[in-house]
Design a protein around this motif. Structure first.
Motif, PDB file in Angstrom:
ATOM      1  N   ILE A  54      16.806  53.429  15.341  1.00  0.00           N
ATOM      2  CA  ILE A  54      14.906  53.303  15.597  1.00  0.00           C
ATOM      3  C   ILE A  54      14.602  53.938  14.289  1.00  0.00           C
ATOM      4  O   ILE A  54      14.973  54.926  14.087  1.00  0.00           O
ATOM      5  N   SER A  55      13.402  53.449  13.548  1.00  0.00           N
ATOM      6  CA  SER A  55      13.659  53.742  12.675  1.00  0.00           C
ATOM      7  C   SER A  55      12.128  52.978  12.501  1.00  0.00           C
ATOM      8  O   SER A  55      10.916  52.426  13.093  1.00  0.00           O
ATOM      9  N   CYS A  56      11.161  53.952  11.505  1.00  0.00           N
ATOM     10  CA  CYS A  56      10.034  53.364  11.182  1.00  0.00           C
ATOM     11  C   CYS A  56       9.138  52.634  11.033  1.00  0.00           C
ATOM     12  O   CYS A  56       7.694  51.723  11.081  1.00  0.00           O
ATOM     13  N   GLY A  57       9.486  52.072   9.930  1.00  0.00           N
ATOM     14  CA  GLY A  57       9.115  50.913   8.331  1.00  0.00           C
ATOM     15  C   GLY A  57       8.185  51.672   7.902  1.00  0.00           C
ATOM     16  O   GLY A  57       7.216  50.806   6.884  1.00  0.00           O
TER      17      GLY A  57
ATOM     18  N   ILE B 169      18.694  56.157   8.361  1.00  0.00           N
ATOM     19  CA  ILE B 169      18.234  57.282   7.862  1.00  0.00           C
ATOM     20  C   ILE B 169      16.575  57.781   8.198  1.00  0.00           C
ATOM     21  O   ILE B 169      16.215  58.391   7.299  1.00  0.00           O
ATOM     22  N   CYS B 170      16.315  56.906   9.128  1.00  0.00           N
ATOM     23  CA  CYS B 170      14.847  57.093   9.405  1.00  0.00           C
ATOM     24  C   CYS B 170      13.935  58.589   9.506  1.00  0.00           C
ATOM     25  O   CYS B 170      15.142  59.424  10.338  1.00  0.00           O
ATOM     26  N   GLU B 171      13.297  59.250   9.023  1.00  0.00           N
ATOM     27  CA  GLU B 171      12.805  60.585   8.252  1.00  0.00           C
ATOM     28  C   GLU B 171      11.942  61.131   9.463  1.00  0.00           C
ATOM     29  O   GLU B 171      11.201  62.524   9.618  1.00  0.00           O
ATOM     30  N   ASN B 172      11.437  59.899  10.304  1.00  0.00           N
ATOM     31  CA  ASN B 172      10.095  59.782  11.159  1.00  0.00           C
ATOM     32  C   ASN B 172      10.591  60.073  12.874  1.00  0.00           C
ATOM     33  O   ASN B 172       9.449  60.654  13.369  1.00  0.00           O
ATOM     34  N   VAL B 173      11.579  59.634  13.001  1.00  0.00           N
ATOM     35  CA  VAL B 173      12.078  59.732  14.451  1.00  0.00           C
ATOM     36  C   VAL B 173      12.717  60.286  15.385  1.00  0.00           C
ATOM     37  O   VAL B 173      12.419  61.114  16.162  1.00  0.00           O
ATOM     38  N   ASN B 174      13.457  61.494  14.297  1.00  0.00           N
ATOM     39  CA  ASN B 174      13.781  62.602  14.698  1.00  0.00           C
ATOM     40  C   ASN B 174      13.655  63.760  14.114  1.00  0.00           C
ATOM     41  O   ASN B 174      13.944  63.625  12.367  1.00  0.00           O
TER      42      ASN B 174
ATOM     43  N   GLY C  83      19.392  56.919  23.436  1.00  0.00           N
ATOM     44  CA  GLY C  83      20.591  57.654  24.912  1.00  0.00           C
ATOM     45  C   GLY C  83      21.083  58.147  23.830  1.00  0.00           C
ATOM     46  O   GLY C  83      22.481  57.792  24.433  1.00  0.00           O
ATOM     47  N   TYR C  84      20.947  58.823  22.849  1.00  0.00           N
ATOM     48  CA  TYR C  84      22.318  58.869  22.323  1.00  0.00           C
ATOM     49  C   TYR C  84      21.902  61.059  21.540  1.00  0.00           C
ATOM     50  O   TYR C  84      20.724  61.458  21.350  1.00  0.00           O
ATOM     51  N   VAL C  85      22.652  61.925  21.740  1.00  0.00           N
ATOM     52  CA  VAL C  85      23.227  63.647  21.249  1.00  0.00           C
ATOM     53  C   VAL C  85      22.128  63.257  20.155  1.00  0.00           C
ATOM     54  O   VAL C  85      22.879  62.653  18.982  1.00  0.00           O
ATOM     55  N   ASP C  86      21.659  64.461  20.054  1.00  0.00           N
ATOM     56  CA  ASP C  86      20.289  64.942  18.877  1.00  0.00           C
ATOM     57  C   ASP C  86      20.270  64.012  17.946  1.00  0.00           C
ATOM     58  O   ASP C  86      20.320  63.837  16.710  1.00  0.00           O
ATOM     59  N   MET C  87      19.588  63.083  19.069  1.00  0.00           N
ATOM     60  CA  MET C  87      19.024  61.815  17.787  1.00  0.00           C
ATOM     61  C   MET C  87      17.308  62.172  18.363  1.00  0.00           C
ATOM     62  O   MET C  87      16.714  60.675  18.116  1.00  0.00           O
ATOM     63  N   GLY C  88      17.361  62.556  18.775  1.00  0.00           N
ATOM     64  CA  GLY C  88      15.651  62.667  18.616  1.00  0.00           C
ATOM     65  C   GLY C  88      15.098  62.781  20.576  1.00  0.00           C
ATOM     66  O   GLY C  88      14.098  63.040  20.860  1.00  0.00           O
ATOM     67  N   GLY C  89      16.054  62.198  21.464  1.00  0.00           N
ATOM     68  CA  GLY C  89      15.783  62.357  22.755  1.00  0.00           C
ATOM     69  C   GLY C  89      15.315  60.677  23.114  1.00  0.00           C
ATOM     70  O   GLY C  89      14.874  60.632  24.383  1.00  0.00           O
ATOM     71  N   TRP C  90      15.047  59.892  22.902  1.00  0.00           N
ATOM     72  CA  TRP C  90      14.228  58.515  22.504  1.00  0.00           C
ATOM     73  C   TRP C  90      15.398  57.803  23.880  1.00  0.00           C
ATOM     74  O   TRP C  90      16.708  58.109  24.338  1.00  0.00           O
ATOM     75  N   ILE C  91      14.898  57.496  25.549  1.00  0.00           N
ATOM     76  CA  ILE C  91      15.756  57.058  26.885  1.00  0.00           C
ATOM     77  C   ILE C  91      16.007  55.877  25.838  1.00  0.00           C
ATOM     78  O   ILE C  91      16.089  54.912  25.456  1.00  0.00           O
ATOM     79  N   GLY C  92      17.509  56.104  26.892  1.00  0.00           N
ATOM     80  CA  GLY C  92      18.551  54.763  26.568  1.00  0.00           C
ATOM     81  C   GLY C  92      18.383  53.918  27.384  1.00  0.00           C
ATOM     82  O   GLY C  92      17.315  53.947  28.481  1.00  0.00           O
ATOM     83  N   GLY C  93      18.840  52.201  26.535  1.00  0.00           N
ATOM     84  CA  GLY C  93      18.629  50.709  27.079  1.00  0.00           C
ATOM     85  C   GLY C  93      19.500  50.782  28.269  1.00  0.00           C
ATOM     86  O   GLY C  93      19.708  49.399  28.938  1.00  0.00           O
ATOM     87  N   GLN C  94      20.524  51.578  29.143  1.00  0.00           N
ATOM     88  CA  GLN C  94      21.554  51.155  30.003  1.00  0.00           C
ATOM     89  C   GLN C  94      20.643  51.431  31.138  1.00  0.00           C
ATOM     90  O   GLN C  94      20.718  52.239  31.984  1.00  0.00           O
ATOM     91  N   ALA C  95      19.719  51.108  31.339  1.00  0.00           N
ATOM     92  CA  ALA C  95      18.689  50.342  32.401  1.00  0.00           C
ATOM     93  C   ALA C  95      17.899  49.543  32.533  1.00  0.00           C
ATOM     94  O   ALA C  95      18.002  49.107  31.789  1.00  0.00           O
ATOM     95  N   GLU C  96      16.863  49.268  33.675  1.00  0.00           N
ATOM     96  CA  GLU C  96      16.500  48.446  33.849  1.00  0.00           C
ATOM     97  C   GLU C  96      15.463  47.647  32.989  1.00  0.00           C
ATOM     98  O   GLU C  96      15.244  46.229  32.651  1.00  0.00           O
ATOM     99  N   TYR C  97      14.453  48.797  31.927  1.00  0.00           N
ATOM    100  CA  TYR C  97      13.757  49.091  31.528  1.00  0.00           C
ATOM    101  C   TYR C  97      14.139  49.898  30.104  1.00  0.00           C
ATOM    102  O   TYR C  97      14.571  50.261  30.548  1.00  0.00           O
ATOM    103  N   VAL C  98      12.804  49.554  29.365  1.00  0.00           N
ATOM    104  CA  VAL C  98      13.362  50.694  27.923  1.00  0.00           C
ATOM    105  C   VAL C  98      12.254  50.187  27.415  1.00  0.00           C
ATOM    106  O   VAL C  98      11.444  49.116  27.163  1.00  0.00           O
TER     107      VAL C  98
END
Length: 400
Positions: free
Chosen positions: A98-101, A113-118, A127-142
């Motif tokens: 996940i990166s901001c650009g 190693i984006c500086e603005n998302v975590n 969907g990964y530990v200690d990565m800011g808490g962005w919801i994972g994509g093993q789901a119907e919608y993301v």
């Protein structure tokens, strides 16, 4: 959803909104973050990754209730008011980074190693530990933030759906394996040693051939996975039979290779009689042993800053007994960290669409329904030589 060591379940969750809500693993500094630059995707394919397995095994500090999944391919169904170029109906690949650009690292192409998302440290993933808490994509919608920046569009949807299992590998393992090979210096005529015959290792092997390697040697202790590596032209080393150096010499006539890739990471095991014993530094030390002086080692395999399940106190803090003196003496180059997926995914997409590589076949991509995810995690953990691809809407079964 991760529910504790060894336990994965399928639950109903809320449909995504253009705001990051509080929940398991969400960094408090990210709660309430407005996301007008985001898009909501209907998930077409979302893969189970070996990195997910580290969490599911209880080898990280991941909290129960964490929605998993960072390998995502989907169709855009909604866009926020700040999205200009991505349109509803687009079929897209989502880089797992996940990166901001906008930050310095993103502008330098270091999207891992984006500086603005975590808020904790540079670098993030869904969907990964200690990565800011962005919801994972093993789901119907993301929800995907910074959609105009992050999403790779497949311009011909019909053509893309014909190769959707291959294209689903663009979110992570194909660029990750390719990055491992690029940073190891793989080129025409190279001899390459890849530690690990899981999906990333197999993707690295396919990448090595794409880059022109003369000999690709894949090492593991799982016979089924070694058979899979041989199915597309790799030589293999069974580390349960002894040290890689001796087996490499039997294959090449010399005990060293030009380049090496670590596709195992911190849950490595020993060699020979210690093949069933966890030795987290074994792979890194063996790669320094078998890589020629002046060679390079790519390390896409995951290493962590905290491993509560480690066998010793140092390893619990991410400290390993690495023979750095050997690497220094042989003038090795090392490359670590998240693969910056956007550096490679467009080119690898072209290689797939123009039949230069069959990555889904190489990693034995196997679609299963979302409700079958717990079975997929279990079989993958038992060493299945497959890359499980979750199919939340039954779209893959119509094309595979």
């Amino acid at each position: 959803m991760y529910e504790g060591p060894g336990k994965v379940e399928v639950h109903e969750i809320d449909y995504p909104e253009f705001e990051l809500k509080d929940g398991p693993g969400v960094n408090p500094a990210n709660v309430g973050r407005k996301l007008p630059h985001a898009a909501i995707l209907k998930t077409v394919a979302t893969n189970i990754c070996g990195s997910d397995q580290h969490m599911v095994r209880g080898r990280t500090t991941a909290p129960p209730g964490l929605v998993l999944g960072h390998e995502i391919t989907g169709e855009v169904v909604e866009t926020g008011p700040g999205v200009e170029f991505v349109k509803t109906g687009d079929l897209v690949s989502v880089p797992f980074n996940i990166s901001c650009g906008r930050c310095r690292n993103c502008k330098e192409g270091k999207t891992g190693i984006c500086e603005n998302v975590n808020p904790d440290r540079p670098g993030s993933a869904y969907g990964y530990v200690d990565m800011g808490g962005w919801i994972g994509g093993q789901a119907e919608y993301v929800l995907v933030p910074y959609a105009d920046w992050n999403l790779l569009k497949f311009r011909d949807k019909d053509r893309a759906m014909e190769k959707i299992l291959d294209l689903a590998m663009l979110a992570d393992i194909f660029p990750t394996g390719f990055h491992g090979c690029v940073t190891a210096g793989v080129g025409p005529g190279s001899t390459v040693y890849i530690a690990g015959a899981g999906p990333v290792g197999l993707a690295a092997a396919a990448s090595a051939f794409l880059l022109g390697a003369a000999v690709v040697i894949v090492a593991d202790l799982n016979k089924e996975r070694l058979d899979q590596a041989r199915s597309f032209g790799c030589e293999t080393v069974n580390i349960a039979l002894g040290e890689p150096r001796d087996q490499i010499e039997q294959l090449l006539g010399e005990p060293e290779v030009d380049c090496a890739v670590d596709a195992v990471g911190f849950e490595a095991r020993g060699h020979g009689r210690e093949a069933e014993v966890e030795r987290p530094a074994t792979v890194l030390n063996s790669l320094m042993d078998v890589t020629r002086a002046g060679g390079a080692i790519g390390i896409p395999g995951l290493y962590v800053t905290g491993d509560p399940g480690a066998s010793d106190e140092a390893a619990k803090q991410g400290s390993l007994s690495i023979r750095i003196g050997l690497g220094w003496a042989k003038s090795h180059e090392f490359a670590t960290g998240q693969c910056p997926v956007m550096r490679y995914n467009r080119q690898l997409m072209q290689a797939i669409l123009h039949d230069r590589v069959q990555i889904a076949k190489a990693v034995n991509a196997t679609p299963i329904l979302l409700d079958e995810a717990p079975r997929g995690y279990h079989e993958f953990d038992q060493g299945a030589a497959r890359k499980y691809v979750l199919d939340p809407h039954g779209l893959l079964s119509r094309t595979s």
